[in-house]
Scaffold this motif. Structure first.
Motif, PDB file in Angstrom:
ATOM      1  N   TYR A  14       0.818  -1.211   0.000  1.00 13.42           N
ATOM      2  CA  TYR A  14       0.000   0.000   0.000  1.00 13.42           C
ATOM      3  C   TYR A  14       0.856   1.266   0.000  1.00 13.42           C
ATOM      4  O   TYR A  14       0.566   2.218  -0.723  1.00 13.42           O
ATOM      5  N   SER A  24      -3.479   8.883  -1.284  1.00 16.61           N
ATOM      6  CA  SER A  24      -3.322   8.574   0.127  1.00 16.61           C
ATOM      7  C   SER A  24      -3.247   7.054   0.344  1.00 16.61           C
ATOM      8  O   SER A  24      -3.942   6.282  -0.309  1.00 16.61           O
ATOM      9  N   ARG A  25      -2.404   6.649   1.283  1.00 10.17           N
ATOM     10  CA  ARG A  25      -2.252   5.232   1.584  1.00 10.17           C
ATOM     11  C   ARG A  25      -3.580   4.614   2.025  1.00 10.17           C
ATOM     12  O   ARG A  25      -3.932   3.501   1.639  1.00 10.17           O
ATOM     13  N   ASN A  26      -4.336   5.364   2.826  1.00  7.91           N
ATOM     14  CA  ASN A  26      -5.628   4.844   3.273  1.00  7.91           C
ATOM     15  C   ASN A  26      -6.609   4.684   2.113  1.00  7.91           C
ATOM     16  O   ASN A  26      -7.403   3.749   2.081  1.00  7.91           O
ATOM     17  N   ARG A  29      -5.587   1.571   0.236  1.00  8.32           N
ATOM     18  CA  ARG A  29      -6.026   0.403   1.002  1.00  8.32           C
ATOM     19  C   ARG A  29      -7.517   0.168   0.840  1.00  8.32           C
ATOM     20  O   ARG A  29      -7.982  -0.949   0.617  1.00  8.32           O
ATOM     21  N   ARG A  30      -8.300   1.246   0.924  1.00  5.84           N
ATOM     22  CA  ARG A  30      -9.756   1.118   0.806  1.00  5.84           C
ATOM     23  C   ARG A  30     -10.158   0.594  -0.574  1.00  5.84           C
ATOM     24  O   ARG A  30     -10.982  -0.304  -0.691  1.00  5.84           O
TER      25      ARG A  30
END
Length: 102
Positions: A14, A24-26, A29-30
């Motif tokens: 990620y 964004s990393r989040n 991931r999502r």
């Protein structure tokens, strides 16, 4: 966002995918976790106060009444609680569609 899936298939994590794409990393991931694509709409279309009255507006415009305030007054008699601006915007789209088709 197929790029995310391609990079993930190459074995990148990620953080590395986020660094390379600038996302964004989040978010990375999502998307990868949910299998969602960026173009996919997840929320249903929001209903307008005007939706139940659009057939009546169409009829009034077809009969030659194109004044949004006048249409709004007639709709209020039928239970419409919105404002004239929404009616004006909708009538404008009807008139533009009719003038393009002519």
């Amino acid at each position: 966002m197929t790029v995310l899936f391609e990079l993930h298939a190459e074995g990148l994590g990620y953080r590395e995918i986020a660094r390379r794409t600038g996302i964004s990393r989040n978010t990375v991931r999502r998307y990868l976790r949910d299998g969602a694509s960026a173009g996919q709409v997840t929320r249903p279309r929001r209903r307008s106060k005007l939706d139940p009255f659009k057939p009546e507006i169409d009829r009034l415009v077809a009969d030659g009444l194109t004044s949004a305030p006048a249409i709004t007054e007639r709709l209020k008699e039928l239970g419409y609680t919105g404002k004239v601006t929404i009616v004006r915007d909708y009538v404008r789209t009807i008139r533009q569609g009719a003038s393009r088709g002519a």
